[in-house]
Design an enzyme around this catalytic site. Structure first.
Site, PDB file in Angstrom:
ATOM      1  CB  CYS A   1      -6.472  -9.442   0.733  1.00  0.00           C
ATOM      2  SG  CYS A   1      -8.209  -9.025   0.833  1.00  0.00           S
TER       3      CYS A   1
ATOM      4  N   GLY B   1      -0.734  -3.755   3.387  1.00  0.00           N
ATOM      5  CA  GLY B   1      -1.597  -4.048   4.523  1.00  0.00           C
ATOM      6  C   GLY B   1      -2.950  -4.462   3.988  1.00  0.00           C
TER       7      GLY B   1
HETATM    8  C1  UGA Z   1      -5.837  -7.412  -2.970  1.00  0.00           C
HETATM    9  C2  UGA Z   1      -5.604  -7.895  -4.412  1.00  0.00           C
HETATM   10  O1  UGA Z   1      -4.989  -6.859  -5.182  1.00  0.00           O
HETATM   11  C3  UGA Z   1      -6.931  -8.308  -5.065  1.00  0.00           C
HETATM   12  O2  UGA Z   1      -6.701  -8.849  -6.382  1.00  0.00           O
HETATM   13  C4  UGA Z   1      -7.607  -9.360  -4.196  1.00  0.00           C
HETATM   14  O3  UGA Z   1      -8.860  -9.781  -4.743  1.00  0.00           O
HETATM   15  C5  UGA Z   1      -7.840  -8.775  -2.801  1.00  0.00           C
HETATM   16  O4  UGA Z   1      -6.559  -8.401  -2.236  1.00  0.00           O
HETATM   17  C6  UGA Z   1      -8.506  -9.830  -1.959  1.00  0.00           C
HETATM   18  O5  UGA Z   1      -7.865 -10.846  -1.652  1.00  0.00           O
HETATM   19  O6  UGA Z   1      -9.702  -9.720  -1.683  1.00  0.00           O
HETATM   20  P1  UGA Z   1      -6.643  -5.104  -1.858  1.00  0.00           P
HETATM   21  O7  UGA Z   1      -6.373  -5.749  -0.536  1.00  0.00           O
HETATM   22  O8  UGA Z   1      -7.910  -4.350  -2.067  1.00  0.00           O
HETATM   23  O9  UGA Z   1      -6.598  -6.204  -3.044  1.00  0.00           O
HETATM   24  O10 UGA Z   1      -5.444  -4.077  -2.074  1.00  0.00           O
HETATM   25  P2  UGA Z   1      -4.254  -3.865  -3.111  1.00  0.00           P
HETATM   26  O11 UGA Z   1      -4.625  -2.841  -4.091  1.00  0.00           O
HETATM   27  O12 UGA Z   1      -3.763  -5.174  -3.613  1.00  0.00           O
HETATM   28  O13 UGA Z   1      -3.147  -3.248  -2.120  1.00  0.00           O
HETATM   29  C7  UGA Z   1      -2.661  -4.004  -1.020  1.00  0.00           C
HETATM   30  C8  UGA Z   1      -1.606  -3.261  -0.260  1.00  0.00           C
HETATM   31  O14 UGA Z   1      -0.399  -3.173  -1.000  1.00  0.00           O
HETATM   32  C9  UGA Z   1      -1.969  -1.817   0.122  1.00  0.00           C
HETATM   33  O15 UGA Z   1      -1.584  -1.588   1.465  1.00  0.00           O
HETATM   34  C10 UGA Z   1      -1.145  -0.976  -0.833  1.00  0.00           C
HETATM   35  O16 UGA Z   1      -0.828   0.292  -0.306  1.00  0.00           O
HETATM   36  C11 UGA Z   1       0.095  -1.835  -0.969  1.00  0.00           C
HETATM   37  N1  UGA Z   1       0.844  -1.612  -2.245  1.00  0.00           N
HETATM   38  C12 UGA Z   1       0.243  -1.851  -3.435  1.00  0.00           C
HETATM   39  C13 UGA Z   1       2.161  -1.196  -2.184  1.00  0.00           C
HETATM   40  O17 UGA Z   1       2.734  -0.993  -1.100  1.00  0.00           O
HETATM   41  N2  UGA Z   1       2.848  -1.029  -3.374  1.00  0.00           N
HETATM   42  C14 UGA Z   1       2.276  -1.248  -4.565  1.00  0.00           C
HETATM   43  O18 UGA Z   1       2.955  -1.081  -5.599  1.00  0.00           O
HETATM   44  C15 UGA Z   1       0.942  -1.671  -4.611  1.00  0.00           C
END
Ligand code: UGA
Length: 434
Positions: free
Chosen positions: A259, A256
């Site tokens: 991004c 979610g």
């Molecule tokens: C994401 C990207 O990781 C960044 O590199 C990018 O700069 C940013 O979007 C953006 O476009 O500004 P972010 O939205 O902060 O960063 O979050 P993430 O850490 O990527 O996690 C995104 C979602 O994936 C979260 O809901 C998290 O719970 C979920 N997730 C993450 C999973 O379900 N499984 C995983 O293994 C990793």
């Protein structure tokens, strides 16, 4: 810095910490006042210290007047929001408004650097429109320098990025940006200089790759749940393959935030616009698999409650879209909480950081200030955000306050043996009934 939201404020503070003089402009006077006092209006570890240091050194200033920025800066970073609109395209209205406001103020040669996420081809249109509006005309150069920072790691990701992407037209802009980022370049951060389109696409592609990985692992999790295979062992096996790697393989309720969903759907819209139906289909399916995790979590909760949610007391642990954040935008946890509420359940939500934001987004839900209060009298506890606080919960203590010791682990955080030994009925997304 044009736009002092999450991206602009973080980038401004980080550039000031590298020794640059930075003036950040935003239309929101309240936000500007808070930033100017050295505090971030959102939760981001380490940012307050950088803001305070930048402000007290005099290198970092904030304001609402675009004229000041336009007249004094050599480089203008565009950091305005480009949120998704209902049809999957990005809403670029703030970007075009800024271009129209900034253009007529650009009297001297300068470089305008886009950081906001945009569809391919936008940078070239920004360049043409700015040059048409600016007294400096063709002396206004445009570059694109996408940002890959993660919420909760924004400072570290800005000061020690894995790469710098410089979308430029010509050597001068490239040299200007390399000089601006000199401390990072000198520290060995890889720099990829490329054209505008590739730079625009690199941001969206990186997020879409991450989203695709998560949906793939969640598709495997569903197969595991159906066949009795173990998703935990499976991701260990996959992660040990150096071509795949271990990161971003956590199964569960899916992605979610502001991004990954936006960029996945943005690629669907772009695929359609560009006449590439196969591209659109791929990313539509990644989105569909992600949404499916929410639907099947709600279905599983209903099944655990004996097929009826109405008037049942349910606890949702987690409201933020991920641990370490107070952001609830497109949060899978809050979405599931809301769906259970809509089915008639009395839902009480607890989150270590995102309660205020969740309350604003879903004022119809109940909120508690600690886990035990949230769980008191509950017939089903759902763990939906990957906070360590939930991983470390004591099942005996929680078991004493619930009405029925029944838990649905939507992030595979809980140790099944420990919880079952404490008398809990435990179901986890991706795990067959034990
Ligand atoms: C994401 C990207 O990781 C960044 O590199 C990018 O700069 C940013 O979007 C953006 O476009 O500004 P972010 O939205 O902060 O960063 O979050 P993430 O850490 O990527 O996690 C995104 C979602 O994936 C979260 O809901 C998290 O719970 C979920 N997730 C993450 C999973 O379900 N499984 C995983 O293994 C990793």
């Amino acid at each position: 810095m044009l736009g002092a939201g999450y991206l602009g404020a973080t980038h401004a503070a980080c550039l000031a910490s590298l020794g640059l003089r930075v003036h950040a402009v935003d239309v929101d006077a309240g936000r500007v006042a808070m930033l100017a006092s050295g505090r971030a209006p959102f939760h981001e570890p380490g940012l307050d210290a950088l803001l305070a240091e930048g402000v007290s050194s005099g290198r970092l200033t904030f304001g609402t007047d675009l004229h000041v920025a336009a007249e004094t800066a050599d480089v203008h970073f565009v950091c305005v929001g480009t949120p998704p609109s209902a049809d999957g395209h990005l809403d670029l209205s703030a970007l075009w408004q800024l271009v129209d406001d900034l253009g007529p103020l650009l009297r001297e040669p300068c470089l305008v650097v886009g950081k906001s996420t945009v569809p391919v081809g936008t940078a070239a249109r920004v360049r043409d429109r700015l040059r048409g509006l600016a007294p400096a005309g063709g002396d206004v150069a445009v570059a694109w320098n996408p940002e890959f920072l993660r919420e909760g790691h924004g400072v570290a990701d800005s000061l020690r990025p894995e790469r710098l992407v410089l979308g430029v037209e010509g050597r001068h802009a490239d040299q200007q940006l390399r000089a601006l980022y000199h401390p990072l370049v000198a520290a060995g951060v890889p720099v990829v200089s490329t054209d505008l389109q590739t730079a625009e696409l690199s941001k969206v592609s990186a997020n879409a790759m991450l989203a695709g990985r998560i949906s793939m692992v969640n598709a495997f999790a569903e197969v595991c749940e159906t066949t009795g295979a173990d998703i935990g062992d499976l991701v260990t096996v996959l992660g040990l393959d150096s071509r795949i790697g271990p990161d971003f393989l956590s199964p569960g309720l899916g992605f979610g935030g502001s991004c990954l969903p936006k960029d996945t759907r943005g690629l669907v819209a772009q695929g359609e616009d560009l006449g590439l139906p196969c591209v659109a289909r791929l990313w539509r399916q990644v989105d569909a698999v992600n949404q499916h995790q929410r639907e099947r979590t709600v279905a599983l909760a209903e099944e655990l409650l004996g097929g009826r949610c109405a008037d049942r007391r349910v606890t949702v642990l987690g409201a933020a879209f991920k641990a370490g954040s107070d952001d609830v935008r497109d949060s899978p946890a809050l979405d599931v909480a809301g769906r259970l509420h809509d089915l008639g359940a009395a839902v009480c939500v607890y989150d270590p950081a995102a309660t205020a934001a969740a309350r604003r987004a879903r004022p119809d839900l109940h909120y508690a200030l600690d886990v035990l209060t949230a769980c008191r009298g509950s017939e089903l506890v759902l763990v939906l955000t990957d906070w360590d606080e939930f991983r470390l919960l004591d099942p005996v203590a929680v078991g004493e306050v619930v009405a029925v010791p029944r838990v649905l682990d939507g992030r595979l955080l809980l140790d099944p043996d420990k919880w079952q030994r404490a008398g809990w009925q435990l179901r986890a997304l991706g795990r067959a009934i034990g």
